[in-house]
Design an enzyme around this catalytic site. Structure first.
Site, PDB file in Angstrom:
ATOM      1  N   VAL A   1       4.695   6.938  13.790  1.00 53.27           N
ATOM      2  CA  VAL A   1       3.900   6.645  12.591  1.00 53.27           C
ATOM      3  C   VAL A   1       3.756   5.142  12.386  1.00 53.27           C
ATOM      4  O   VAL A   1       4.582   4.362  12.877  1.00 53.27           O
ATOM      5  CB  VAL A   1       4.538   7.279  11.334  1.00 53.27           C
ATOM      6  CG1 VAL A   1       4.473   8.792  11.405  1.00 53.27           C
ATOM      7  CG2 VAL A   1       5.980   6.803  11.149  1.00 53.27           C
TER       8      VAL A   1
ATOM      9  N   ASP B   1      14.762   7.042  12.703  1.00 54.52           N
ATOM     10  CA  ASP B   1      14.171   7.874  13.753  1.00 54.52           C
ATOM     11  C   ASP B   1      15.333   8.547  14.492  1.00 54.52           C
ATOM     12  O   ASP B   1      15.862   9.552  14.032  1.00 54.52           O
ATOM     13  CB  ASP B   1      13.318   6.968  14.655  1.00 54.52           C
ATOM     14  CG  ASP B   1      12.448   7.736  15.640  1.00 54.52           C
ATOM     15  OD1 ASP B   1      12.873   8.795  16.097  1.00 54.52           O
ATOM     16  OD2 ASP B   1      11.345   7.277  15.952  1.00 54.52           O
TER      17      ASP B   1
ATOM     18  N   ARG C   1       1.194  -2.886  10.426  1.00 52.56           N
ATOM     19  CA  ARG C   1       2.237  -3.078   9.419  1.00 52.56           C
ATOM     20  C   ARG C   1       1.649  -3.191   8.025  1.00 52.56           C
ATOM     21  O   ARG C   1       2.242  -2.753   7.044  1.00 52.56           O
ATOM     22  CB  ARG C   1       2.979  -4.376   9.745  1.00 52.56           C
ATOM     23  CG  ARG C   1       4.471  -4.263   9.736  1.00 52.56           C
ATOM     24  CD  ARG C   1       5.110  -5.628   9.894  1.00 52.56           C
ATOM     25  NE  ARG C   1       5.585  -5.921  11.240  1.00 52.56           N
ATOM     26  CZ  ARG C   1       6.606  -5.323  11.835  1.00 52.56           C
ATOM     27  NH1 ARG C   1       7.266  -4.384  11.219  1.00 52.56           N
ATOM     28  NH2 ARG C   1       6.971  -5.660  13.049  1.00 52.56           N
TER      29      ARG C   1
ATOM     30  N   ASP D   1      13.117   0.873   6.719  1.00 54.44           N
ATOM     31  CA  ASP D   1      11.800   1.480   6.745  1.00 54.44           C
ATOM     32  C   ASP D   1      11.902   2.944   7.182  1.00 54.44           C
ATOM     33  O   ASP D   1      11.401   3.838   6.518  1.00 54.44           O
ATOM     34  CB  ASP D   1      10.846   0.698   7.660  1.00 54.44           C
ATOM     35  CG  ASP D   1      11.443   0.392   9.040  1.00 54.44           C
ATOM     36  OD1 ASP D   1      12.591   0.785   9.313  1.00 54.44           O
ATOM     37  OD2 ASP D   1      10.747  -0.253   9.842  1.00 54.44           O
TER      38      ASP D   1
HETATM   39  P1  XMP Z   1      15.887   4.418  15.525  1.00 60.12           P
HETATM   40  O1  XMP Z   1      15.295   5.366  16.532  1.00 60.12           O
HETATM   41  O2  XMP Z   1      16.960   3.601  16.149  1.00 60.12           O
HETATM   42  O3  XMP Z   1      14.701   3.473  15.100  1.00 60.12           O
HETATM   43  O4  XMP Z   1      16.332   5.153  14.291  1.00 60.12           O
HETATM   44  C1  XMP Z   1      14.848   2.111  15.037  1.00 60.12           C
HETATM   45  C2  XMP Z   1      13.661   1.377  14.509  1.00 60.12           C
HETATM   46  O5  XMP Z   1      12.521   1.691  15.273  1.00 60.12           O
HETATM   47  C3  XMP Z   1      11.379   1.616  14.498  1.00 60.12           C
HETATM   48  N1  XMP Z   1      10.708   2.916  14.489  1.00 60.12           N
HETATM   49  C4  XMP Z   1       9.403   3.096  14.302  1.00 60.12           C
HETATM   50  N2  XMP Z   1       8.423   2.200  14.090  1.00 60.12           N
HETATM   51  N3  XMP Z   1       6.876   3.975  13.939  1.00 60.12           N
HETATM   52  C5  XMP Z   1       7.149   2.662  13.914  1.00 60.12           C
HETATM   53  O6  XMP Z   1       6.232   1.881  13.723  1.00 60.12           O
HETATM   54  C6  XMP Z   1       7.797   4.939  14.141  1.00 60.12           C
HETATM   55  O7  XMP Z   1       7.481   6.128  14.142  1.00 60.12           O
HETATM   56  C7  XMP Z   1       9.141   4.468  14.335  1.00 60.12           C
HETATM   57  N4  XMP Z   1      10.304   5.094  14.572  1.00 60.12           N
HETATM   58  C8  XMP Z   1      11.237   4.122  14.642  1.00 60.12           C
HETATM   59  C9  XMP Z   1      11.819   1.225  13.115  1.00 60.12           C
HETATM   60  O8  XMP Z   1      11.766  -0.174  12.939  1.00 60.12           O
HETATM   61  C10 XMP Z   1      13.257   1.686  13.084  1.00 60.12           C
HETATM   62  O9  XMP Z   1      14.004   0.991  12.134  1.00 60.12           O
HETATM   63 MG    MG Z   2      13.574  -0.883  11.145  1.00 59.12          MG
END
Ligand code: XMP
Ligand code: MG
Length: 183
Positions: A157, A107, A169, A104
């Site tokens: 987001v 980050d 979701r 998805d």
């Molecule tokens: P990282 O930081 O490890 O992110 O790259 C891991 C997982 O965290 C979730 N994620 C988000 N979910 N809004 C969300 O609803 C966001 O802005 C966001 N940033 C990270 C997502 O599942 C990602 O795979």
């Molecule tokens: Mg994810």
């Protein structure tokens, strides 16, 4: 649900369902082209990648197999902990397979980084990543993501599979969540 239904919780709509659909179609064409002579195994990361996986695989014109894994790095907050928990492993043996991880969002990239080294150790024939959204300013690791839907700002987001505390979701676009909701 659409943006109107949750307008009070959002600050900015970044992408409408139409814009997302069009971009997913472009990614599908790229993937069709790149895997024209090989069988691709799409590996979705639960739960966030459910929407992009469902749309991406149906926009593709070539055969693909699908498998899922689940990891957790967030709990109910909005910051990556860097500590990844394995919740569900793949059903398939990916040794010698052409694996495309469908995510998805990237980050910090910490989750994906952990995931990729785990998958690499299983000896796939190839390993690439398709991420619907990416936050370039937030990335803390160097991940080579071959297919990216949209680069977005570093804010939290929701929508198109992305949740806060299990909610939003099923919002059909992508929007910045009003910090009021989680502060
Ligand atoms: P990282 O930081 O490890 O992110 O790259 C891991 C997982 O965290 C979730 N994620 C988000 N979910 N809004 C969300 O609803 C966001 O802005 C966001 N940033 C990270 C997502 O599942 C990602 O795979
Ligand atoms: Mg994810």
């Amino acid at each position: 649900m659409d943006a109107d239904a949750i307008a009070g919780d959002l600050t900015t709509v970044l992408y409408t369902p139409d814009q997302i659909r069009e971009r997913v179609g472009e990614l599908a064409r790229d993937i069709d082209r790149d895997y024209a002579d090989k069988d691709v195994l799409l590996v979705g990361v639960l739960n966030g990648a459910v929407m992009v996986m469902a749309d991406l695989c149906r926009a593709m014109q070539s055969h693909c197999e699908m498998d899922w894994m689940a990891v957790s790095s967030y709990g109910s907050g909005t910051k990556s902990s860097g500590v990844v928990r394995f919740l569900k492993d793949l059903s398939a043996d990916i040794h010698d397979r052409h694996v495309l991880v469908v995510e998805d969002i990237i980050d910090t990239g910490l989750t994906l980084n952990w995931l990729l080294s785990n998958l690499t150790s299983r000896g796939p024939a190839s390993l690439e990543v398709a991420a619907m959204f990416r936050k370039p300013d937030a990335m803390q690791t160097d991940i080579d993501c071959k297919y990216v839907g949209f680069d977005i700002p570093g804010e939290f987001v929701v929508g198109y599979g992305l949740d806060f505390d299990g909610k939003y979701r099923n919002y059909d676009g992508l929007a910045i969540l009003d910090p009021r909701v989680y502060n």
